[in-house]
Write an enzyme that holds these catalytic residues in place. Structure first.
Site: not given
Length: 262
Positions: A98, A185, A232
């Site tokens: 990730q 984020y 994601r």
């Protein structure tokens, strides 16, 4: 429809020994940012899952909001990850990493030379915590520092940082990458009009606020191929002070259409 989660499955070019996936979980075990043998042991112990997605992995020295996380932006880090991918593949599982840039959810103690974190705008996540050093040098939760708004050319550089990290991931033996576009984020910060007040090509309309995400995806696809790139998303997550907004469904419908083209 086969619903047996223990049977093999093929999704695109990805062949998995079962339908079980391990989600990414922050570990923060690498003070120098380089994975070690204990990281390989940790992931090897979890190869009951057909697919593993690693902890969030830094794409640059300025992308971090948590001390001691591993990265994929140096040769040493790339070499360190080879131990992990070798161990996982040896047990018959596949592994993605990730790729992570936290944006404003960071603290000056996470940044080179204690500089301000970077974000779409200079709006502070004043009620959100990073993991860094307080004013006494003690490690722990610290309030995220006020960020600096990225210049347009700096946004484009971060796009390339994602692509470079994706290339390093493949060099390290990963089967693919997942861009972290969730949980408040950096990528999601660009999407949210309450956080993104830019007036350049990365702010304003849905298309402009989505531009950074899609450019990062496109650059990663160019680097390693579409079959190795995932993202994601958390449309209604709301983490780290990203409030819901009127165009939220329209935004993610637009992203769904654009990502489907890719």
């Amino acid at each position: 429809m086969n619903t047996n989660i223990f049977e093999e499955v093929t999704k695109g070019s990805l062949q998995l020994k079962n339908r079980i996936a391990m989600a990414p979980m922050t570990r923060a075990r690498n003070e120098d940012g380089i994975p070690k043998s204990f990281n390989a042991k940790y992931y090897a112990q979890r190869t009951g899952a057909g697919l593993i997605i690693t902890e969030g992995t830094a794409i640059s020295s300025t992308s971090k909001g948590v001390l001691h996380i591993p990265g994929l932006y140096t040769a040493e880090q790339t070499e360190g990850w080879k131990q992990v991918t070798h161990a996982v593949h040896g047990n018959g599982s596949k592994i993605y990493t990730q790729l992570w840039h936290v944006g404003r959810v960071s603290h000056v103690s996470n940044q080179p030379d204690r500089q301000a974190p970077v974000a779409p705008s200079d709006i502070q996540a004043a009620n959100s915590n990073a993991w860094g050093y307080d004013e006494n040098g003690k490690e722990g939760f610290v309030i995220s520092s006020k960020p600096r708004a990225l210049e347009t050319n700096e946004v484009k550089q971060i796009v390339q940082d994602f692509a470079a990290a994706a290339k390093n991931a493949v060099k390290a033996g990963f089967d693919g990458v997942e861009l972290h576009g969730a949980n408040g984020y950096l990528i999601e910060q660009f999407l949210n009009p309450f956080i993104n007040n830019r007036t350049d090509e990365y702010g304003g309309s849905i298309e402009n606020r989505s531009r950074f995400l899609l450019e990062a995806i496109d650059a990663s696809i160019e680097a390693i191929g579409a079959d190795k790139v995932a993202i994601r998303l958390t449309p209604y997550g709301g983490l780290h002070e990203l409030p819901h907004y009127e165009e939220i469904e329209e935004t993610y419908q637009y992203l769904a259409m654009e990502l489907s083209k890719r």
